[in-house]
Design a protein around this motif. Structure first.
Motif, PDB file in Angstrom:
ATOM      1  N   TRP A   1      10.284  -0.692  10.185  1.00 48.92           N
ATOM      2  CA  TRP A   1       9.530   0.517  10.531  1.00 48.92           C
ATOM      3  C   TRP A   1      10.345   1.779  10.228  1.00 48.92           C
ATOM      4  CZ3 TRP A   1       4.742   1.699  10.804  1.00 48.92           C
ATOM      5  CH2 TRP A   1       4.348   2.917  11.344  1.00 48.92           C
ATOM      6  N   LYS A   2      11.625   1.751  10.531  1.00 49.29           N
ATOM      7  CA  LYS A   2      12.467   2.924  10.270  1.00 49.29           C
ATOM      8  C   LYS A   2      12.546   3.234   8.769  1.00 49.29           C
ATOM      9  CE  LYS A   2      15.675   2.269  14.089  1.00 49.29           C
ATOM     10  NZ  LYS A   2      17.054   1.853  14.408  1.00 49.29           N
ATOM     11  N   ARG A   3      12.616   2.208   7.961  1.00 49.01           N
ATOM     12  CA  ARG A   3      12.782   2.387   6.520  1.00 49.01           C
ATOM     13  C   ARG A   3      11.458   2.279   5.764  1.00 49.01           C
ATOM     14  NH1 ARG A   3      15.902  -1.027   3.622  1.00 49.01           N
ATOM     15  NH2 ARG A   3      15.164  -2.819   4.757  1.00 49.01           N
ATOM     16  N   ARG A   4      10.351   2.353   6.465  1.00 50.79           N
ATOM     17  CA  ARG A   4       9.039   2.084   5.858  1.00 50.79           C
ATOM     18  C   ARG A   4       8.751   2.937   4.632  1.00 50.79           C
ATOM     19  NH1 ARG A   4       8.345   4.770  10.519  1.00 50.79           N
ATOM     20  NH2 ARG A   4       7.243   6.754  10.449  1.00 50.79           N
ATOM     21  N   SER A   5       9.158   4.197   4.639  1.00 48.84           N
ATOM     22  CA  SER A   5       8.804   5.058   3.515  1.00 48.84           C
ATOM     23  C   SER A   5       9.629   4.750   2.265  1.00 48.84           C
ATOM     24  CB  SER A   5       8.960   6.532   3.898  1.00 48.84           C
ATOM     25  OG  SER A   5      10.297   6.799   4.237  1.00 48.84           O
ATOM     26  N   THR A   6      10.791   4.153   2.411  1.00 46.76           N
ATOM     27  CA  THR A   6      11.640   3.854   1.258  1.00 46.76           C
ATOM     28  C   THR A   6      11.774   2.353   1.002  1.00 46.76           C
ATOM     29  OG1 THR A   6      13.610   3.853   2.659  1.00 46.76           O
ATOM     30  CG2 THR A   6      13.013   5.946   1.593  1.00 46.76           C
ATOM     31  N   LEU A   7      11.091   1.563   1.788  1.00 50.92           N
ATOM     32  CA  LEU A   7      11.207   0.107   1.708  1.00 50.92           C
ATOM     33  C   LEU A   7      10.644  -0.422   0.392  1.00 50.92           C
ATOM     34  CD1 LEU A   7      12.114  -2.282   3.464  1.00 50.92           C
ATOM     35  CD2 LEU A   7       9.764  -2.443   4.280  1.00 50.92           C
ATOM     36  N   LYS A   8      11.468  -1.188  -0.296  1.00 49.21           N
ATOM     37  CA  LYS A   8      11.045  -1.812  -1.547  1.00 49.21           C
ATOM     38  C   LYS A   8      11.300  -3.310  -1.414  1.00 49.21           C
ATOM     39  CE  LYS A   8      11.959   2.015  -4.748  1.00 49.21           C
ATOM     40  NZ  LYS A   8      11.474   3.052  -4.003  1.00 49.21           N
ATOM     41  N   ILE A   9      10.224  -4.060  -1.412  1.00 55.45           N
ATOM     42  CA  ILE A   9      10.332  -5.513  -1.315  1.00 55.45           C
ATOM     43  C   ILE A   9       9.707  -6.105  -2.562  1.00 55.45           C
ATOM     44  CG2 ILE A   9       9.660  -7.568  -0.028  1.00 55.45           C
ATOM     45  CD1 ILE A   9       9.550  -5.837   2.491  1.00 55.45           C
ATOM     46  N   LYS A  10      10.510  -6.833  -3.311  1.00 50.83           N
ATOM     47  CA  LYS A  10       9.999  -7.511  -4.499  1.00 50.83           C
ATOM     48  C   LYS A  10       9.775  -8.958  -4.116  1.00 50.83           C
ATOM     49  CE  LYS A  10      12.327  -4.447  -7.629  1.00 50.83           C
ATOM     50  NZ  LYS A  10      13.370  -4.234  -8.590  1.00 50.83           N
ATOM     51  N   GLY A  11       8.605  -9.442  -4.307  1.00 55.11           N
ATOM     52  CA  GLY A  11       8.298 -10.818  -3.946  1.00 55.11           C
ATOM     53  C   GLY A  11       7.637 -10.885  -2.581  1.00 55.11           C
ATOM     54  N   SER A  12       7.819 -11.987  -1.935  1.00 50.20           N
ATOM     55  CA  SER A  12       7.144 -12.295  -0.681  1.00 50.20           C
ATOM     56  C   SER A  12       7.753 -11.548   0.510  1.00 50.20           C
ATOM     57  CB  SER A  12       7.243 -13.812  -0.450  1.00 50.20           C
ATOM     58  OG  SER A  12       6.924 -14.149   0.861  1.00 50.20           O
ATOM     59  N   ILE A  13       6.894 -11.005   1.344  1.00 44.24           N
ATOM     60  CA  ILE A  13       7.360 -10.373   2.584  1.00 44.24           C
ATOM     61  C   ILE A  13       8.015 -11.429   3.470  1.00 44.24           C
ATOM     62  CG2 ILE A  13       6.621  -9.289   4.743  1.00 44.24           C
ATOM     63  CD1 ILE A  13       4.484  -7.805   3.222  1.00 44.24           C
ATOM     64  N   LYS A  14       7.412 -12.609   3.510  1.00 42.27           N
ATOM     65  CA  LYS A  14       7.939 -13.682   4.349  1.00 42.27           C
ATOM     66  C   LYS A  14       9.387 -13.999   3.977  1.00 42.27           C
ATOM     67  CE  LYS A  14       7.044 -18.485   5.655  1.00 42.27           C
ATOM     68  NZ  LYS A  14       6.151 -19.633   5.458  1.00 42.27           N
TER      69      LYS A  14
ATOM     70  N   ARG B   1       0.333   0.009   2.965  1.00 37.71           N
ATOM     71  CA  ARG B   1      -0.225   0.581   4.203  1.00 37.71           C
ATOM     72  C   ARG B   1       0.901   0.972   5.179  1.00 37.71           C
ATOM     73  NH1 ARG B   1      -4.278   2.866   4.235  1.00 37.71           N
ATOM     74  NH2 ARG B   1      -4.636   2.451   6.420  1.00 37.71           N
ATOM     75  N   ILE B   2       1.912   0.112   5.278  1.00 37.62           N
ATOM     76  CA  ILE B   2       3.033   0.408   6.184  1.00 37.62           C
ATOM     77  C   ILE B   2       3.818   1.608   5.671  1.00 37.62           C
ATOM     78  CG2 ILE B   2       5.259  -0.475   7.043  1.00 37.62           C
ATOM     79  CD1 ILE B   2       3.919  -3.262   7.193  1.00 37.62           C
ATOM     80  N   ARG B   3       4.025   1.696   4.347  1.00 31.98           N
ATOM     81  CA  ARG B   3       4.724   2.846   3.765  1.00 31.98           C
ATOM     82  C   ARG B   3       4.013   4.154   4.075  1.00 31.98           C
ATOM     83  NH1 ARG B   3       5.015  -0.178  -1.105  1.00 31.98           N
ATOM     84  NH2 ARG B   3       6.901  -1.394  -1.026  1.00 31.98           N
ATOM     85  N   GLN B   4       2.698   4.085   4.204  1.00 30.12           N
ATOM     86  CA  GLN B   4       1.910   5.275   4.529  1.00 30.12           C
ATOM     87  C   GLN B   4       1.932   5.569   6.026  1.00 30.12           C
ATOM     88  OE1 GLN B   4      -1.995   4.564   2.871  1.00 30.12           O
ATOM     89  NE2 GLN B   4      -1.144   4.159   0.835  1.00 30.12           N
TER      90      GLN B   4
END
Length: 185
Positions: free
Chosen positions: A62-75, A16-19
């Motif tokens: 927020w700045k990198r939202r479109s390219t953000l890749k997080i593997k695992g937990s956001i926390k 949702r944030i990437r969008q």
């Protein structure tokens, strides 16, 4: 909606944030702000810096939202980002401290240079009061680094005469230069 730290909710909220969904980002912020703040504060013990660090982490997300890749937990990702920002801040603070120390050292060096110039002028003024042969002896021995035998040969004087003259010159300069004498002669 964020329902804890499950992979499903992490994946959903990130999508949702990437969008560009501002509400999902706000929910992420609301959910993790306090945890991140406490983590930052526990390490740096400054409310303002802790708030700034957490703010920077979320701004970066927020700045990198479109390219953000997080593997695992956001926390885990966010807590790691806080730790990274703290390391970066400490490194910058250390660099600023080193620069401040360097500036202070440079300032002291400049002050000492001014003092050295003043002392050098005092020495020159004192040498002007001496007979020219004594001034030459002092100049050759103390300022040019010539040995007593070398000064003796250059001025064609007996070495004992050079020793005696240096003794008188030293006493006279010691009186005129007061506390500076031991530093420079």
């Amino acid at each position: 909606m964020i329902m804890g730290d499950t992979t499903f909710s992490d994946t959903y909220i990130l999508d949702r944030i990437r969008q560009g969904d501002q509400k999902s980002f706000d929910r992420l912020y609301q959910h993790y702000w306090e945890i991140l703040y406490r983590s930052a504060y526990s390490r740096i013990k400054s409310h303002d810096l802790a708030e700034d660090i957490v703010q920077e982490v979320f701004m970066d997300i927020w700045k990198r939202r479109s390219t953000l890749k997080i593997k695992g937990s956001i926390k885990v990702y966010l807590l790691t980002a806080v730790k990274y920002h703290i390391f970066k801040l400490v490194q910058e603070m250390h660099l600023h401290e080193e620069l401040d120390l360097a500036k202070l050292s440079l300032s002291r060096l400049q002050e000492n240079t001014v003092e050295l110039d003043d002392i050098y002028q005092l020495i020159e003024h004192s040498l002007e009061k001496l007979p020219s042969s004594h001034a030459a002896i002092f100049q050759m021995h103390r300022m040019e680094g010539m040995s007593i035998p070398e000064v003796s040969d250059a001025l064609q004087m007996a070495p004992q005469t050079i020793y005696n003259a240096l003794s008188r010159i030293t006493k006279q300069l010691k009186n005129e230069l007061k506390g500076y004498y031991t530093l420079f002669l």
